[in-house]
Design a protein around this motif. Structure first.
Motif, PDB file in Angstrom:
ATOM      1  N   SER A 216      10.074  -9.386   2.894  1.00  0.00           N
ATOM      2  CA  SER A 216      10.310  -8.696   4.152  1.00  0.00           C
ATOM      3  C   SER A 216      10.463  -7.196   3.948  1.00  0.00           C
TER       4      SER A 216
ATOM      5  N   MET B 281       7.009  -5.826   3.685  1.00  0.00           N
ATOM      6  CA  MET B 281       6.351  -5.813   5.004  1.00  0.00           C
ATOM      7  C   MET B 281       6.896  -4.702   5.885  1.00  0.00           C
TER       8      MET B 281
ATOM      9  N   SER C  25       0.970  -3.758   4.964  1.00  0.00           N
ATOM     10  CA  SER C  25       1.547  -4.861   4.199  1.00  0.00           C
ATOM     11  C   SER C  25       1.654  -6.126   5.032  1.00  0.00           C
ATOM     12  N   LEU C  26       1.410  -5.994   6.326  1.00  0.00           N
ATOM     13  CA  LEU C  26       1.456  -7.198   7.157  1.00  0.00           C
ATOM     14  C   LEU C  26       0.121  -7.943   7.165  1.00  0.00           C
TER      15      LEU C  26
END
Ligand code: UDP
Ligand code: LCN
Length: 811
Positions: free
Chosen positions: A167, A170, A176-177
């Protein structure tokens, strides 16, 4: 206000150096005592005991035990003595190691790398060899870029740490998603697209589609079925898998929106845990006997079988519920893949396919061991299976494909042989792999690595340890039953931890075999089947119809191959134990300690359920020698009249009632193993309300809180153990409520921690998160996989050639 200064703790080498300069005389005196023992390995208790032996010198003792050297002594795990050197392996905390070597003649100290320490240790076996080209195995570089915790207390919570890492990555930027988007787009079941379709190509379009969809679905009555709005969502880019009702879809969509806006670990875990991706599971448990009836208690056939059958029932249930909740009309399948044994000794192990009772869609699929000579018909020990596994994996892959009409979504390996086959299959199919060790043999047999040659003929540990290394490094995640299985305790080394660095002289040296801080480790404890194991006080559920046969089993004076020995005074409470008749289970140790304690013999009878009482009935070498030992002890201590030795019992429902029957008589359960990886019998006994005394070596140390929910006993101090039991019975005679207090605390402990419901929920969540992690890290993982492939081909395939093939018809 003054700012506190950070003080660097002295290294172990500095501690030794400091002691050498400040208290030279005392330290030399101690080290000389080690050296005087000659070449060899000294165990931690000997290192400490020698301190007490510094003759007549209280002040020297005090100096050493109070000074910086005390930390070295307290945390030393072993010392290698090769005069004039003493090398000490120090473990300041679980998973962290340092190595120092002292030259006792020159009084010099040096710090050793793990490789240097192991090379020095090898001299115990090989003398000074100095071969610069010994094969060194090092998995550290492959994992160097992966996140890992540093605190020992975080070990075994891999998934939490991984979610935090994922997380935070992200959170950094929108790119990064992308992997999450790709991941959601690849989901399919038998060609049908799930979750997202081609209309959504970028994160930005996912975000806007989600906003639109959430807006639309939130206006529907919560119970609206997915089929009623399926086409509208499809137009927006969504496919089935979000939920069966509007309410559920909305919940999932909120989770994903939250992740896209501000990812946090728990939302990510919940979301990934719910994405439907596991429909077909393959579970490997190779050696057998694997069956649902008449197998327990047979050699090598114990808790692993119980564990897997219970696991499958819980898992199928959980999968059905999840699939339904996500609005899918898919039938899950679970296949337990094991060995087909044509000469199956009255079990069902010669059948190809067997439905699992209590399940709708789960089966045992059996595949025979084959060689160029054909099918192996007889059962063979788990220590001899290595040459058959590669072909078994190949054949199993075909059978699985035929059964499932495709590849599984998750492969779970069990024990060294099952884990190796799981790795071979997952390597070939690219499927998420989970491994469960149940028991790593290396820890059970002290020094079985350095002196592996001594064990080779009987146990073939060179193959087994190699297989273990391959599997633990190949698997995507590892489930353990306890913390100690991974990283031990403050004072003892964990089962996995003992694979971090070790050497098999002449074969290879492992400098980084596994890292216990790796996020692949997760503690998920099993439970006991609540339809079979429940408290003695639950009168309505009791299976009283078994009582007459149990009475006979325990008290019938007839001597036969099912039971020997008589209990002359049936009014006494019973000390009960049940296990396979392996050396490590130490049933004979319990019988001996009982035999030696007159007070205990006076207070209670002993009933053990274990193996066979006739050597002619066993084909297992270890069991045969234990049978002989048992007879000798019974004779030596003249135990007839106080002991009942019952042969292995395979009726689980009746066994459940047996624990409770013993509880009715205010007895106890004893698990005396020299080492117990987890110990299902401990959980079963406690679930039935029996006060339990169990070994402090291994899992039971964690299951029981000593003196509260049961008692720890040390099989290496049998007199103390039997005295503790005698005290317990004495105390219960004086105050019968004491028995109830311990019994209830045991029950409470089980309810809080050891249930299959918690287990299956966790397993499904892990499959989701690690499935995702495997997807995002696939490139990096490839390097390790290629290294493992080479190790398998160059080492393992060669080693298995040293294991003789079994010949049907011979024993
Ligand atoms: N068991 C049994 N009959 C026997 C001996 C053992 O049913 O004669 C069962 C026991 O109830 C437990 C399992 O086998 O469910 C043994 O599991 P445990 O984890 O204690 O030891 P393992 O045999 O796996 O090392
Ligand atoms: C194997 C063992 O030796 C036991 O300690 C465990 O309880 C069992 O497997 C189930 O995991």
């Amino acid at each position: 206000m003054t700012t506190p200064k950070l003080v660097k703790l002295p290294s172990m080498r500095e501690r030794v150096e400091h002691t050498l300069s400040a208290h030279r005389n005392e330290l030399v005196s101690l080290l000389s005592r080690y050296v005087a023992q000659g070449k060899g390995i000294l165990q931690p208790h000997i290192l400490i005991d020698e301190l007490d032996n510094i003759i007549g010198d209280d002040s020297a003792r005090k100096t050493l035990s109070d000074g910086p050297f005390s930390e070295v002594l307290r945390t030393a795990q072993e010392a290698i003595v090769l005069p004039p050197f003493v090398a000490i392996a120090i473990r300041p905390r679980p998973g962290v190691w340092e190595f120092v070597r002292v030259n006792v003649y020159e009084l010099s100290v040096e710090e050793l790398t793990v490789s240097e320490y192991l090379r020095f240790k090898e001299e115990l076996v090989d003398g000074q060899k100095d071969d610069p080209f010994a094969l060194e195995l090092d998995f550290e570089p492959f994992n160097a870029t992966f996140p890992r915790p540093t605190r020992s207390s975080s070990i075994g919570n891999g998934v939490q740490f991984l979610n935090r890492h994922l997380s935070s990555v992200m959170f950094r930027n929108k790119e990064s998603l992308e992997p999450l988007l790709d991941f959601l787009r690849v989901h399919r079941y038998k060609g049908h697209v799930l979750m997202l379709n081609d209309r959504i190509q970028r994160i930005s379009s996912l975000e806007s589609a989600l906003t639109k969809a959430e807006d639309y679905v939130s206006k529907l009555p919560p119970e609206t079925q997915y089929s009623e709005f399926e086409y509208v969502l499809q137009g927006m880019g969504f496919e089935r898998g979000w939920g069966g009702t509007a309410a559920r879809v909305l919940e999932m969509m909120h989770l994903l929106s939250d992740i896209l806006q501000a990812p946090d670990p728990s939302t990510l875990e919940t979301f990934l845990g719910q994405v439907p991706m596991v429909f077909n599971v393959v579970i490997l448990s190779v050696h057998g006997y694997f069956g649902q009836a008449n197998v327990l208690g047979l050699p090598d056939t114990g808790g692993q079988i119980v564990y897997i059958l219970d696991q499958v029932r819980a898992l199928e249930n959980e999968m059905i519920q999840r699939i339904k909740r996500q609005g899918l009309n898919i039938t899950p399948r679970v296949l337990i893949v094991t060995r087909l044994i044509p000469d199956s000794a009255g079990t069902s192990c010669n059948q190809r396919l067997e439905r699992i009772s209590g399940c709708e869609h789960s089966h045992i699929l059996r595949v025979p061991f084959k060689t160029e000579h054909g099918i192996l018909r007889k059962w063979i020990s788990r220590f001899d299976v290595w040459p058959y596994l590669e072909k078994f994996a190949e054949d199993a892959a075909n059978e699985i494909a035929a059964e499932l009409q495709g590849v599984p979504d998750l492969i779970i390996g069990n024990y060294s042989d099952g884990n190796l086959v799981a790795s071979l299959l997952s390597h070939k199919m690219g499927v998420t792999e989970c491994t469960i060790a149940h028991a790593l043999e290396k820890t059970k047999y002290p020094d079985s690595d350095i002196y592996w040659k001594k064990y080779e003929e009987k146990y073939h540990f060179s193959c087994q340890f190699t297989a273990d290394l391959l599997a633990m490094n190949h698997s995507d995640f590892i489930i353990t039953s306890t913390y100690q299985e991974i990283a031990g305790t403050k004072n003892t080394v964990g089962q996995y931890e003992s694979h971090a660095a070790f050497t098999l002289p002449g074969l290879y040296r492992v400098v980084h075999g596994v890292d216990v801080f790796d996020t692949k480790f997760n503690i998920v404890s099993p439970g006991a089947d609540d339809t079979i194991y429940f408290t003695y006080s639950d009168e309505a559920k009791r299976l009283t119809s078994f009582h007459a046969s149990l009475e006979k089993l325990i008290y019938d004076p007839q001597q036969n191959d099912e039971h020997i020995g008589v209990l002359e005074d049936p009014s006494k409470p019973i000390i009960f134990s049940m296990a396979r008749l392996d050396r490590v289970k130490n049933i004979s140790g319990l019988v001996e300690s009982y035999g030696k304690n007159a007070k205990l013999r006076e207070l209670a009878n002993l009933v053990v359920v274990a193996g066979y009482n006739d050597v002619k009935k066993s084909s297992d070498r270890e069991e045969i020698s234990e049978i002989e030992k048992m007879h000798a002890i019974i004779k030596e201590h003249n135990l007839h009249g106080q002991i009942r030795w019952i042969a292995a019992q395979t009726n689980r429902a009746r066994n459940g009632e047996l624990y409770r029957y013993i509880a009715d008589k205010r007895g106890i359960f004893v698990q005396p193993a020299l080492y117990e990886a987890f110990g299902l019998t401990v959980v079963e006994a406690m679930t039935c309300g029996l006060p339990t005394f169990a070994t402090c070596h291994g899992g039971p140390l964690e299951i029981i809180e000593d003196g509260i929910s049961g008692f720890h006993i040390d099989p290496y101090h049998p007199d103390k153990a039997s005295a503790l039991m005698a005290d317990f019975f004495q105390k219960c005679n004086e105050d019968p409520s004491y028995w109830v207090t311990i019994s209830q605390a045991g029950l409470q402990r089980i309810q809080e921690r050891y249930t299959w419901k918690i287990y299956s929920e966790r397993l499904m969540t892990l499959a989701g998160v690690y499935g995702f992690w495997k997807y995002v890290s696939k490139l990096e993982r490839r390097e390790a996989r290629r290294y493992l492939e080479m190790f398998y081909i160059l080492k393992f395939r060669d080693l298995v050639k040293s294991v003789p093939l079994a010949v049907d018809g011979s024993t």
